[in-house]
Each structure stands twice: as C-alpha cells, then as structure tokens.
Scaffold this motif. Structure first.
Motif, PDB file in Angstrom:
ATOM      1  N   ASN A 118      -8.693 -45.860  -0.585  1.00  0.00           N
ATOM      2  CA  ASN A 118      -9.502 -44.641  -0.491  1.00  0.00           C
ATOM      3  C   ASN A 118     -11.018 -44.822  -0.363  1.00  0.00           C
ATOM      4  OD1 ASN A 118     -10.400 -45.162  -3.133  1.00  0.00           O
ATOM      5  ND2 ASN A 118      -8.891 -43.780  -4.069  1.00  0.00           N
ATOM      6  N   GLU A 119     -11.513 -46.046  -0.410  1.00  0.00           N
ATOM      7  CA  GLU A 119     -12.938 -46.313  -0.182  1.00  0.00           C
ATOM      8  C   GLU A 119     -13.853 -45.598  -1.178  1.00  0.00           C
ATOM      9  OE1 GLU A 119     -14.049 -45.713   3.963  1.00  0.00           O
ATOM     10  OE2 GLU A 119     -11.955 -45.904   4.524  1.00  0.00           O
ATOM     11  N   LEU A 120     -13.326 -45.310  -2.361  1.00  0.00           N
ATOM     12  CA  LEU A 120     -14.095 -44.582  -3.363  1.00  0.00           C
ATOM     13  C   LEU A 120     -14.456 -45.471  -4.549  1.00  0.00           C
ATOM     14  CD1 LEU A 120     -12.057 -41.240  -3.474  1.00  0.00           C
ATOM     15  CD2 LEU A 120     -14.254 -41.626  -2.349  1.00  0.00           C
ATOM     16  N   LYS A 121     -15.492 -45.087  -5.255  1.00  0.00           N
ATOM     17  CA  LYS A 121     -15.903 -45.765  -6.481  1.00  0.00           C
ATOM     18  C   LYS A 121     -14.818 -45.613  -7.543  1.00  0.00           C
ATOM     19  CE  LYS A 121     -19.591 -45.486  -9.965  1.00  0.00           C
ATOM     20  NZ  LYS A 121     -20.853 -44.796 -10.331  1.00  0.00           N
ATOM     21  N   ASP A 122     -14.568 -46.662  -8.299  1.00  0.00           N
ATOM     22  CA  ASP A 122     -13.536 -46.660  -9.337  1.00  0.00           C
ATOM     23  C   ASP A 122     -14.105 -46.075 -10.626  1.00  0.00           C
ATOM     24  OD1 ASP A 122     -11.497 -47.102 -11.102  1.00  0.00           O
ATOM     25  OD2 ASP A 122     -11.464 -49.278 -10.885  1.00  0.00           O
ATOM     26  N   ARG A 123     -13.581 -44.889 -11.028  1.00  0.00           N
ATOM     27  CA  ARG A 123     -14.015 -44.251 -12.263  1.00  0.00           C
ATOM     28  C   ARG A 123     -13.022 -44.476 -13.409  1.00  0.00           C
ATOM     29  NH1 ARG A 123     -17.920 -40.288 -11.784  1.00  0.00           N
ATOM     30  NH2 ARG A 123     -16.963 -39.072 -13.468  1.00  0.00           N
ATOM     31  N   GLY A 124     -11.958 -45.226 -13.132  1.00  0.00           N
ATOM     32  CA  GLY A 124     -11.047 -45.623 -14.194  1.00  0.00           C
ATOM     33  C   GLY A 124      -9.851 -44.709 -14.398  1.00  0.00           C
ATOM     34  N   THR A 125      -8.912 -45.196 -15.231  1.00  0.00           N
ATOM     35  CA  THR A 125      -7.745 -44.410 -15.630  1.00  0.00           C
ATOM     36  C   THR A 125      -8.099 -43.612 -16.878  1.00  0.00           C
ATOM     37  OG1 THR A 125      -6.903 -46.274 -16.930  1.00  0.00           O
ATOM     38  CG2 THR A 125      -6.119 -46.075 -14.672  1.00  0.00           C
ATOM     39  N   LYS A 126      -7.643 -42.365 -16.928  1.00  0.00           N
ATOM     40  CA  LYS A 126      -8.042 -41.481 -18.027  1.00  0.00           C
ATOM     41  C   LYS A 126      -6.843 -40.673 -18.537  1.00  0.00           C
ATOM     42  CE  LYS A 126     -12.770 -41.171 -16.288  1.00  0.00           C
ATOM     43  NZ  LYS A 126     -13.918 -40.294 -15.957  1.00  0.00           N
ATOM     44  N   LYS A 127      -7.081 -39.962 -19.639  1.00  0.00           N
ATOM     45  CA  LYS A 127      -6.056 -39.091 -20.229  1.00  0.00           C
ATOM     46  C   LYS A 127      -6.653 -37.715 -20.478  1.00  0.00           C
ATOM     47  CE  LYS A 127      -3.731 -42.913 -22.635  1.00  0.00           C
ATOM     48  NZ  LYS A 127      -3.259 -43.424 -23.955  1.00  0.00           N
ATOM     49  N   ALA A 128      -5.804 -36.682 -20.428  1.00  0.00           N
ATOM     50  CA  ALA A 128      -6.269 -35.316 -20.673  1.00  0.00           C
ATOM     51  C   ALA A 128      -5.083 -34.443 -21.082  1.00  0.00           C
ATOM     52  CB  ALA A 128      -6.943 -34.740 -19.428  1.00  0.00           C
ATOM     53  N   ASN A 129      -5.407 -33.288 -21.643  1.00  0.00           N
ATOM     54  CA  ASN A 129      -4.377 -32.347 -22.090  1.00  0.00           C
ATOM     55  C   ASN A 129      -4.152 -31.257 -21.037  1.00  0.00           C
ATOM     56  OD1 ASN A 129      -2.495 -31.156 -23.850  1.00  0.00           O
ATOM     57  ND2 ASN A 129      -4.058 -29.905 -24.840  1.00  0.00           N
ATOM     58  N   PHE A 130      -4.086 -31.649 -19.761  1.00  0.00           N
ATOM     59  CA  PHE A 130      -3.843 -30.683 -18.688  1.00  0.00           C
ATOM     60  C   PHE A 130      -2.417 -30.136 -18.794  1.00  0.00           C
ATOM     61  CE2 PHE A 130      -6.917 -33.471 -16.051  1.00  0.00           C
ATOM     62  CZ  PHE A 130      -8.017 -32.781 -16.556  1.00  0.00           C
ATOM     63  N   LEU A 131      -2.259 -28.864 -18.467  1.00  0.00           N
ATOM     64  CA  LEU A 131      -0.948 -28.225 -18.606  1.00  0.00           C
ATOM     65  C   LEU A 131       0.133 -28.931 -17.798  1.00  0.00           C
ATOM     66  CD1 LEU A 131      -0.115 -24.477 -18.771  1.00  0.00           C
ATOM     67  CD2 LEU A 131       1.145 -25.924 -17.172  1.00  0.00           C
ATOM     68  N   VAL A 132      -0.160 -29.292 -16.552  1.00  0.00           N
ATOM     69  CA  VAL A 132       0.887 -29.890 -15.722  1.00  0.00           C
ATOM     70  C   VAL A 132       1.316 -31.256 -16.243  1.00  0.00           C
ATOM     71  CG1 VAL A 132       0.255 -28.632 -13.636  1.00  0.00           C
ATOM     72  CG2 VAL A 132      -0.807 -30.848 -14.102  1.00  0.00           C
ATOM     73  N   LEU A 133       0.443 -31.922 -16.985  1.00  0.00           N
ATOM     74  CA  LEU A 133       0.797 -33.208 -17.591  1.00  0.00           C
ATOM     75  C   LEU A 133       1.534 -33.001 -18.905  1.00  0.00           C
ATOM     76  CD1 LEU A 133      -2.565 -35.138 -17.028  1.00  0.00           C
ATOM     77  CD2 LEU A 133      -0.528 -35.118 -15.568  1.00  0.00           C
ATOM     78  N   ARG A 134       1.138 -31.982 -19.640  1.00  0.00           N
ATOM     79  CA  ARG A 134       1.727 -31.717 -20.962  1.00  0.00           C
ATOM     80  C   ARG A 134       3.109 -31.081 -20.857  1.00  0.00           C
ATOM     81  NH1 ARG A 134      -1.848 -28.306 -22.491  1.00  0.00           N
ATOM     82  NH2 ARG A 134      -0.621 -26.419 -22.133  1.00  0.00           N
ATOM     83  N   GLU A 135       3.294 -30.169 -19.909  1.00  0.00           N
ATOM     84  CA  GLU A 135       4.527 -29.376 -19.857  1.00  0.00           C
ATOM     85  C   GLU A 135       5.601 -29.980 -18.956  1.00  0.00           C
ATOM     86  OE1 GLU A 135       5.009 -26.870 -21.854  1.00  0.00           O
ATOM     87  OE2 GLU A 135       2.977 -27.066 -22.655  1.00  0.00           O
ATOM     88  N   SER A 136       5.279 -30.987 -18.169  1.00  0.00           N
ATOM     89  CA  SER A 136       6.292 -31.615 -17.311  1.00  0.00           C
ATOM     90  C   SER A 136       7.198 -32.499 -18.166  1.00  0.00           C
ATOM     91  CB  SER A 136       5.616 -32.435 -16.208  1.00  0.00           C
ATOM     92  OG  SER A 136       4.657 -33.314 -16.758  1.00  0.00           O
ATOM     93  N   ALA A 137       8.502 -32.421 -17.918  1.00  0.00           N
ATOM     94  CA  ALA A 137       9.475 -33.158 -18.727  1.00  0.00           C
ATOM     95  C   ALA A 137       9.612 -34.613 -18.288  1.00  0.00           C
ATOM     96  CB  ALA A 137      10.831 -32.455 -18.642  1.00  0.00           C
ATOM     97  N   MET A 138       9.021 -34.959 -17.190  1.00  0.00           N
ATOM     98  CA  MET A 138       9.116 -36.307 -16.631  1.00  0.00           C
ATOM     99  C   MET A 138       7.730 -36.962 -16.630  1.00  0.00           C
ATOM    100  SD  MET A 138       8.455 -33.809 -14.412  1.00  0.00           S
ATOM    101  CE  MET A 138      10.137 -33.167 -14.374  1.00  0.00           C
TER     102      MET A 138
END
Length: 277
Positions: A118-138
């Motif tokens: 993607n030719e983009l600057k690396d801002r790293g791997t992160k974590k968050a309490n986003f709904l789609v991450l929290r409510e997905s069963a997989m």
C-alpha cells in the motif's frame, strides 16, 4: 473459508471526507476489487459483502448478518481522517483480546502483507472497542487504509491502481493467514521461482517542495546521517522523499528509524518494497 467483507459506511453516511473524496466510495471500490481477487484466484472461498452498492446499513445489522451466516472471518475496510499531518496505515482488533489470540495472529499477518503493497507509512497494529469487532462472533479486523485528510495519502487514493494494490495486500494477507489454495494448477516439477527480496527503506520526510527536501538533507548531514532526495510521482504530482537508508533487515531499518525520531525527525517513516530478480 467464509469471509464477511464489510466496506465501511455507505448511503446517507459518507464516512470521512477530504480532497474531494468520500470514504464510502473508496471502501466499496477496494472491497469489490478484493472480492474479485479472492473469488477468481482462490479455491473454496465464499465472500459475503455487507453492501455491494451505495446503501445505508447499520453496524449491528452488519455483525448480525455475519454471525447468522457463520462467517469464519470479518474484515471491515475503512479510510482514516485526522489533522492534515497524520498519514499512514493501521489496523484494529477488539481491545478485549490478548496478543497471543488467533485474531492477533491473523492481524499481524494481514498487517505485514498490506504494508508490502500500500505504499503507506506504518502506524502499527492496534486494538479498540469498535462495535463490529466486539459484536462479531468470529475473528475480526478493521483496516484503516490511509488518511483522506492528508495530501500524500489522498493523492494515492485517487488512483484506481493504488486501490487495486490495497485490495491485493488484503488478499495476500488472507491467503497467508488461512492457507488458501490457488485455483490454477501448479506443474508437477516447476522450476524454483526467483526469491523476492524485501528492502526496508527509511525516509525522514516527504515534501512537495524540492527546496524543503534539500534543506532536510542538509540538516540530516549536519547530524551525521546519510541522506538523499528520492523523487516519486503520485497522481501527477511530484513528491520529494528524503531517504536515509535501505535495508534487507527490518531490525536495522527500525533502529535507524528510532535514531531519526530521537534526533528530532518526527515525520520519519518506513516503506517496505518487495523486489523480484
């Protein structure tokens, strides 16, 4: 493998906006390109998209659909926004997961493969309490593919070829994480392919003004750093990147990056280029 592919926003929700672009349009285009790659090139991959056109769809509706379908993985594609100086790529998994979780392992693989393309600057791997991450069963990931509010990143976003690269990076990551098999048969005794070489290039800034780039080079030289101007054209505009090194070892590149930031060059960044002999 059953992939639930979620282009962020849509319909009445344009998402982030900047430089004449809408996040909802970019995410949909990238997702459609990714769907095409996966379905045309890999075996036993089912893709269900939250939307295939410009429609409005709630977040809970998306996760419920993925859960009911029994998806193996949830991939939500987004574009970032912030102050104009913010740039680069980052991705998120649910904040309640450990670094040793399966989801985190998938994240690390996809993160690395995305950055190769993607030719983009690396801002790293992160974590968050986003709904789609929290409510997905997989296992689930949300990728932020550049900043629509940044001149450099937005210029890339306007290129269909760049959006194809972003889709390819996601496809490569999914293929590696889930061990997907290509559709085309491989000869029984194929010749060994040439080994690709990844070069990790370290830059101490990117400028539209050659004068500013030259001043940055002079500043770096005064502090004992080697540097030169490496120009590139993005969407018809010339950018002058100040390169300070290139390494086959990621550790060596990270060490130089840390030295630059310690010396006051806060906008330094790393780009991974894969070269094929």
């Amino acid at each position: 493998m059953k992939l639930y592919l979620d282009p962020g926003h849509g319909g009445q929700d344009p998402g982030a906006q900047g430089h004449g672009l809408n996040e909802k349009d970019l995410t949909l285009d990238i997702a459609l390109k990714l769907q095409s790659i996966l379905q045309n090139e890999y075996e036993e991959v089912e893709v269900k998209m939250s939307r295939t056109s410009d429609i409005t769809k709630g977040l809970s509706q998306r996760t419920s659909e993925a859960n009911s379908w029994g998806a193996d993985y949830y991939l939500s594609i987004h574009i970032n926004s912030a102050v104009s100086s913010a740039e680069g790529y980052e991705d998120y998994i649910y904040s309640g997961l450990s670094n040793s979780s399966t989801t985190a392992k998938y994240q690390n693989i996809i993160h690395g493969e995305d950055l190769r393309e993607n030719e983009l600057k690396d801002r790293g791997t992160k974590k968050a309490n986003f709904l789609v991450l929290r409510e997905s069963a997989m296992p689930a990931i949300l990728t932020e593919n550049g900043f629509i509010t940044n001149t450099h990143d937005a210029a890339l976003m306007k290129q269909s070829s760049w959006r194809q690269k972003v889709a390819q990076g996601h496809a490569n990551g999914l293929a590696k994480a889930f061990k997907l098999k290509r559709k085309h048969s491989v000869p029984e005794h194929p010749p060994p392919p040439p080994a690709p070489v990844t070069l990790y290039k370290v830059f101490a800034g990117s400028f539209q003004s050659r004068k500013n780039a030259d001043e940055q080079v002079a500043s770096l030289h005064s502090k004992g750093f080697e540097a030169f101007v490496n120009s590139t054209t993005i969407f018809g505009e010339t950018w002058y990147r100040v390169q300070t090194g290139a390494f086959e070892s990621r550790n060596n590149a990270d060490e130089l990056l840390a030295q630059l930031k310690k010396a006051g060059y806060k906008d330094s960044f790393l780009v991974a280029d894969t070269l094929f002999p």
